[in-house]
Design a protein around this motif. Sequence first.
Motif, PDB file in Angstrom:
ATOM      1  N   VAL A  52      -6.134   2.036  -4.244  1.00 52.67           N
ATOM      2  CA  VAL A  52      -5.377   2.379  -5.453  1.00 52.67           C
ATOM      3  C   VAL A  52      -5.962   1.665  -6.664  1.00 52.67           C
ATOM      4  CG1 VAL A  52      -3.121   2.256  -6.571  1.00 52.67           C
ATOM      5  CG2 VAL A  52      -3.276   2.835  -4.147  1.00 52.67           C
ATOM      6  N   HIS A  53      -6.342   0.401  -6.481  1.00 55.93           N
ATOM      7  CA  HIS A  53      -6.900  -0.372  -7.589  1.00 55.93           C
ATOM      8  C   HIS A  53      -8.244   0.194  -8.033  1.00 55.93           C
ATOM      9  CE1 HIS A  53      -7.797  -3.805 -10.137  1.00 55.93           C
ATOM     10  NE2 HIS A  53      -8.949  -3.973  -9.502  1.00 55.93           N
ATOM     11  N   VAL A  54      -9.101   0.575  -7.094  1.00 55.11           N
ATOM     12  CA  VAL A  54     -10.420   1.115  -7.415  1.00 55.11           C
ATOM     13  C   VAL A  54     -10.304   2.397  -8.228  1.00 55.11           C
ATOM     14  CG1 VAL A  54     -12.473   2.188  -6.405  1.00 55.11           C
ATOM     15  CG2 VAL A  54     -11.628   0.021  -5.501  1.00 55.11           C
ATOM     16  N   TYR A  55      -9.307   3.199  -7.905  1.00 57.88           N
ATOM     17  CA  TYR A  55      -9.118   4.458  -8.628  1.00 57.88           C
ATOM     18  C   TYR A  55      -8.308   4.285  -9.917  1.00 57.88           C
ATOM     19  CZ  TYR A  55     -11.198   7.369  -5.029  1.00 57.88           C
ATOM     20  OH  TYR A  55     -12.095   7.976  -4.164  1.00 57.88           O
ATOM     21  N   GLY A  56      -8.159   3.052 -10.343  1.00 58.05           N
ATOM     22  CA  GLY A  56      -7.525   2.800 -11.635  1.00 58.05           C
ATOM     23  C   GLY A  56      -6.020   2.674 -11.591  1.00 58.05           C
ATOM     24  N   GLY A  57      -5.447   2.553 -10.409  1.00 58.00           N
ATOM     25  CA  GLY A  57      -4.002   2.442 -10.289  1.00 58.00           C
ATOM     26  C   GLY A  57      -3.503   1.071 -10.726  1.00 58.00           C
ATOM     27  N   SER A  58      -2.363   1.036 -11.352  1.00 50.34           N
ATOM     28  CA  SER A  58      -1.760  -0.218 -11.797  1.00 50.34           C
ATOM     29  C   SER A  58      -0.957  -0.847 -10.663  1.00 50.34           C
ATOM     30  CB  SER A  58      -0.843   0.048 -12.992  1.00 50.34           C
ATOM     31  OG  SER A  58       0.215   0.916 -12.611  1.00 50.34           O
ATOM     32  N   ARG A  59      -0.403  -2.010 -10.941  1.00 47.45           N
ATOM     33  CA  ARG A  59       0.467  -2.658  -9.952  1.00 47.45           C
ATOM     34  C   ARG A  59       1.693  -1.805  -9.655  1.00 47.45           C
ATOM     35  NH1 ARG A  59       0.498  -8.998 -11.990  1.00 47.45           N
ATOM     36  NH2 ARG A  59      -1.601  -9.532 -11.222  1.00 47.45           N
ATOM     37  N   PHE A  60       2.177  -1.104 -10.677  1.00 50.20           N
ATOM     38  CA  PHE A  60       3.328  -0.225 -10.459  1.00 50.20           C
ATOM     39  C   PHE A  60       2.956   0.926  -9.537  1.00 50.20           C
ATOM     40  CE2 PHE A  60       5.969   3.446 -11.652  1.00 50.20           C
ATOM     41  CZ  PHE A  60       7.223   2.921 -11.364  1.00 50.20           C
ATOM     42  N   THR A  61       1.743   1.463  -9.691  1.00 50.74           N
ATOM     43  CA  THR A  61       1.281   2.528  -8.797  1.00 50.74           C
ATOM     44  C   THR A  61       1.139   2.010  -7.370  1.00 50.74           C
ATOM     45  OG1 THR A  61       0.060   3.527 -10.634  1.00 50.74           O
ATOM     46  CG2 THR A  61      -0.496   4.273  -8.418  1.00 50.74           C
ATOM     47  N   GLN A  62       0.615   0.795  -7.223  1.00 55.05           N
ATOM     48  CA  GLN A  62       0.523   0.196  -5.888  1.00 55.05           C
ATOM     49  C   GLN A  62       1.909   0.022  -5.281  1.00 55.05           C
ATOM     50  OE1 GLN A  62      -1.615  -3.440  -6.764  1.00 55.05           O
ATOM     51  NE2 GLN A  62      -3.581  -2.563  -6.130  1.00 55.05           N
ATOM     52  N   LEU A  63       2.850  -0.418  -6.111  1.00 56.92           N
ATOM     53  CA  LEU A  63       4.215  -0.609  -5.629  1.00 56.92           C
ATOM     54  C   LEU A  63       4.820   0.711  -5.176  1.00 56.92           C
ATOM     55  CD1 LEU A  63       6.810  -2.358  -5.337  1.00 56.92           C
ATOM     56  CD2 LEU A  63       7.291  -1.850  -7.736  1.00 56.92           C
ATOM     57  N   ARG A  64       4.601   1.753  -5.969  1.00 57.12           N
ATOM     58  CA  ARG A  64       5.240   3.041  -5.695  1.00 57.12           C
ATOM     59  C   ARG A  64       4.591   3.771  -4.529  1.00 57.12           C
ATOM     60  NH1 ARG A  64       4.147   7.969  -8.174  1.00 57.12           N
ATOM     61  NH2 ARG A  64       2.772   6.867  -9.617  1.00 57.12           N
ATOM     62  N   LYS A  65       3.273   3.722  -4.413  1.00 54.77           N
ATOM     63  CA  LYS A  65       2.575   4.537  -3.426  1.00 54.77           C
ATOM     64  C   LYS A  65       2.243   3.806  -2.126  1.00 54.77           C
ATOM     65  CE  LYS A  65       0.468   7.907  -6.540  1.00 54.77           C
ATOM     66  NZ  LYS A  65       1.206   9.029  -5.934  1.00 54.77           N
ATOM     67  N   VAL A  66       2.172   2.480  -2.168  1.00 52.55           N
ATOM     68  CA  VAL A  66       1.755   1.731  -0.973  1.00 52.55           C
ATOM     69  C   VAL A  66       2.831   0.741  -0.528  1.00 52.55           C
ATOM     70  CG1 VAL A  66       0.010   0.214   0.038  1.00 52.55           C
ATOM     71  CG2 VAL A  66      -0.661   1.978  -1.610  1.00 52.55           C
ATOM     72  N   ARG A  67       3.202  -0.156  -1.421  1.00 57.20           N
ATOM     73  CA  ARG A  67       4.092  -1.243  -1.027  1.00 57.20           C
ATOM     74  C   ARG A  67       5.483  -0.741  -0.625  1.00 57.20           C
ATOM     75  NH1 ARG A  67       1.960  -6.252  -1.990  1.00 57.20           N
ATOM     76  NH2 ARG A  67       0.314  -6.445  -3.562  1.00 57.20           N
ATOM     77  N   LEU A  68       6.004   0.250  -1.351  1.00 57.95           N
ATOM     78  CA  LEU A  68       7.345   0.748  -1.043  1.00 57.95           C
ATOM     79  C   LEU A  68       7.396   1.382   0.340  1.00 57.95           C
ATOM     80  CD1 LEU A  68      10.211   1.096  -2.028  1.00 57.95           C
ATOM     81  CD2 LEU A  68       9.549   3.265  -3.077  1.00 57.95           C
ATOM     82  N   VAL A  69       6.358   2.122   0.696  1.00 56.14           N
ATOM     83  CA  VAL A  69       6.312   2.737   2.031  1.00 56.14           C
ATOM     84  C   VAL A  69       6.218   1.660   3.110  1.00 56.14           C
ATOM     85  CG1 VAL A  69       4.998   4.259   3.540  1.00 56.14           C
ATOM     86  CG2 VAL A  69       5.269   4.835   1.126  1.00 56.14           C
TER      87      VAL A  69
END
Length: 269
Positions: A167-184
């Motif tokens: 997610v980080h490599v593709y420009g995702g923010s911490r919020f994107t990481q939270l929403r797409k990875v961490r929450l799951v």
Amino acid sequence: MRGRTSVPTWLAGLVGAVALVAAWWVFSATVFQPPPGTTFTPVPSPLVVAQTLVSDGLAPYWTVFQVTITEALVGFAWGNAIALLLAATVLLAPRIEPVVMQIAVVSYCLPVVAVGGIAIVVLGGAERPGDPSSTAIFLAALAVFFTTVVGALLGFKSADRASLDVVHVYGGSRFTQLRKVRLVAATPAILNALQIAVPSAFLGAVLGEYMGGIDRGVGITLIRLQGELDSPRVWAVFLLTAAVALIGYGVVGLLSRLATPWVAGRSTA
């Protein structure tokens, strides 16, 4: 070598319940006999309590439990919502994690009697007869806060590092990481924390009612029955309290299994 045969959960629960009732029966017939010259029995037998429940019916008890269940549900919602919001905020702003954890630990270590005494002065009890108590709602929320904060943080931090890097490599923010990875990744841990929080919220609501400011509820009913030395009905309320807590615990556990089938259906080699 043959594998060990696991005992079904329902069978283990049934055996435990039978053992508890048997121990209760033995102690009521031996240790907790009425004092000489009195007829008051501090611990009535299970049969006496069951007969009391049957003769009274569930309707009188429901009017009592309805208020406490409402308080527990509202406190459960508020306490868990604030806990999940703070846990998510920690992932977005990691520097505040020590502060959040200190708040959680302090909330867990505060003496309930002292907090309840302050809450009844600041928040008051029920606005009208039959309404839920604000103090009971507050203590129910306080009772679930620590468990959910810790469970959510541990779940968020269990996210796969490789997925976070993608997610980080593709420009995702911490919020994107939270929403797409961490929450799951955190969903099973959060649901487990919510399941544990169910009986805690109910207990917090009952303790809040002990502070006063309410005319109907489990806590105030127990105070009245204890003052009348009506031990069969005191124990009937105890049993119904345990039943309500177990039902809530089981419902959230069932929802957890339905929401995370990849965990419930996971098998080990």
